[in-house]
Design an enzyme around this catalytic site. Structure first.
Site, short mmCIF file in Angstrom:
data_model
loop_
_atom_site.label_atom_id
_atom_site.label_comp_id
_atom_site.label_asym_id
_atom_site.label_seq_id
_atom_site.Cartn_x
_atom_site.Cartn_y
_atom_site.Cartn_z
N CYS A 16 0.83 -1.19 0.00
CA CYS A 16 0.00 0.00 0.00
C CYS A 16 0.87 1.25 0.00
O CYS A 16 0.61 2.21 -0.75
CB CYS A 16 -0.93 0.00 1.21
SG CYS A 16 -2.08 1.39 1.26
N CYS A 17 1.93 1.27 0.82
CA CYS A 17 2.82 2.42 0.87
C CYS A 17 3.56 2.62 -0.45
O CYS A 17 3.84 3.75 -0.85
CB CYS A 17 3.82 2.26 2.00
SG CYS A 17 3.15 2.59 3.65
N CYS A 45 -3.40 3.52 9.74
CA CYS A 45 -2.13 2.94 10.18
C CYS A 45 -1.49 3.69 11.34
O CYS A 45 -0.33 3.43 11.67
CB CYS A 45 -1.16 2.88 9.00
SG CYS A 45 -1.79 1.98 7.57
N CYS A 72 -0.92 7.84 7.79
CA CYS A 72 -2.29 7.62 7.31
C CYS A 72 -3.20 7.22 8.48
O CYS A 72 -2.76 6.55 9.43
CB CYS A 72 -2.33 6.55 6.24
SG CYS A 72 -1.52 7.04 4.69
N CYS A 120 8.13 2.90 5.61
CA CYS A 120 7.08 2.74 4.63
C CYS A 120 7.61 2.54 3.22
O CYS A 120 6.88 2.69 2.25
CB CYS A 120 6.15 3.95 4.64
SG CYS A 120 7.02 5.49 4.31
#
Length: 333
Positions: free
Chosen positions: A195-196, A290, A287, A315
């Site tokens: 995702c990062c 997270c 985010c 990340c």
């Protein structure tokens, strides 16, 4: 904004209300800073009288916002990054203050450099840049999943400093593919790296391709497992700058050697905007899905990706180089 050494001293001695975030009161200025700030007081008004704002809204592009129009007061920019011995420069600046390091970065690269701003304590970088009296640029990664308080903080910073943050966004097609194939919260099951990579690393690469240097808020005390050896300046081992290829981008870390408590004392003393999440126990803020508050005594990175290994709170990507694992990290993001 010009700041004399006298006004700095009075601010640093101001009492901090007990209900605010707690941190031992340690002066964030060094004696060398006081001298530099004093000189800024004399020269800044003259310099700014004929310098156009660097951060005024220009046309957008896929990389960081195009360079502002050069003025007579703009610093000279060196032609190539590889002409400097940055290992030696890092040693020379090891005991320099954040203000001195910021001044050197802006002096060498001018508008070919930009501050990477992700909120939290990164506002200290903007304050230091402002104190140098030099033009500066700021960019940020908008992942689309930040807290509402963070967006409000960004707006407050823009208004306080009279700057326009240059936002970079993830590719909509890549985000769509990830969410459709794995759902909105796949990172809880298979790690946050994918995702990062989509929401942060790739947009960051695009941003840095328009620069020759970037300035981060990374500190050695943020993550003992991955940031303990951060130098104050280095040739970036992973990302590429506008000239292309490894070695084409320089990374500056002005607060690498600064204790986090000193950063907070500096921010309070200068009365700059702060993210309201800090008053709710958040220290390191990324985010919304997270990030969570930390308890008293917990390390600040324990609030990030708390379901994963506490020693790998980054990340980005891992890259092996000369049998050493180098962790790619984005400033406090």
């Amino acid at each position: 904004m010009a700041l004399s050494s006298t006004s700095s001293s009075s601010l640093l001695n101001r009492a901090i209300p007990s209900q605010e975030l707690k941190a031992p009161l340690i002066s964030p200025f060094r004696l060398s800073d006081q001298k530099l700030v004093s000189s800024v007081t004399i020269s800044t008004s003259r310099r700014l009288s004929f310098v156009k704002p660097v951060c005024a809204e220009p046309k957008r592009s896929d990389s960081v916002i195009p360079l502002a129009t050069a003025t007579a007061a703009a610093p000279e920019v060196e032609e190539k990054t590889d002409t400097e011995d940055y290992e030696k420069l890092a040693k020379d600046l090891e005991n320099a203050s954040p203000l001195e390091i910021m001044d050197k970065a802006l002096e060498k690269f001018g508008s070919d450099a930009a501050i990477a701003f992700s909120g939290a304590e990164d506002v200290a970088l903007i304050e230091y840049a402002k104190l140098t009296g030099r033009p500066f640029r700021v960019f940020s990664l908008d992942t689309g999943r930040l807290n509402p308080e963070t967006y409000q903080f960004f707006d407050a910073v823009e208004k306080h400093y009279g700057v326009r943050i240059e936002y970079m966004f993830p590719d909509a097609v890549e985000v769509q593919a990830l969410v459709r194939s794995k759902g909105l919260f796949s990172f809880y099951e298979d790690g946050h790296q994918e995702c990062c990579r989509v929401r942060k690393v790739r947009p960051l690469r695009r941003a840095l391709k328009g620069l020759r240097a970037w300035i981060t808020g990374q500190r050695k005390d943020q993550s003992p497992g991955t940031r303990s050896e951060i130098p104050v300046v280095q040739v970036d081992p992973v990302f590429e700058g506008m000239d292309g290829g490894i070695g084409s981008l320089v990374k500056w870390n002005p607060v690498a050697n600064v204790d986090g408590r000193d950063i907070w004392n500096f921010l309070r003393a200068m009365e700059v905007p702060l993210n309201s999440l800090h008053s709710k126990g958040y220290v390191s803020i990324g985010c919304e899905p997270c990030t969570r508050p930390v308890l008293p005594g917990q390390h600040e990175r324990e609030g990030r990706w708390w379901w994963e290994d506490a020693k790998a709170k980054e990340c980005g990507l891992k890259k092996k180089k000369k049998n050493i694992v180098t962790f790619l990290s984005i400033t406090d993001a």
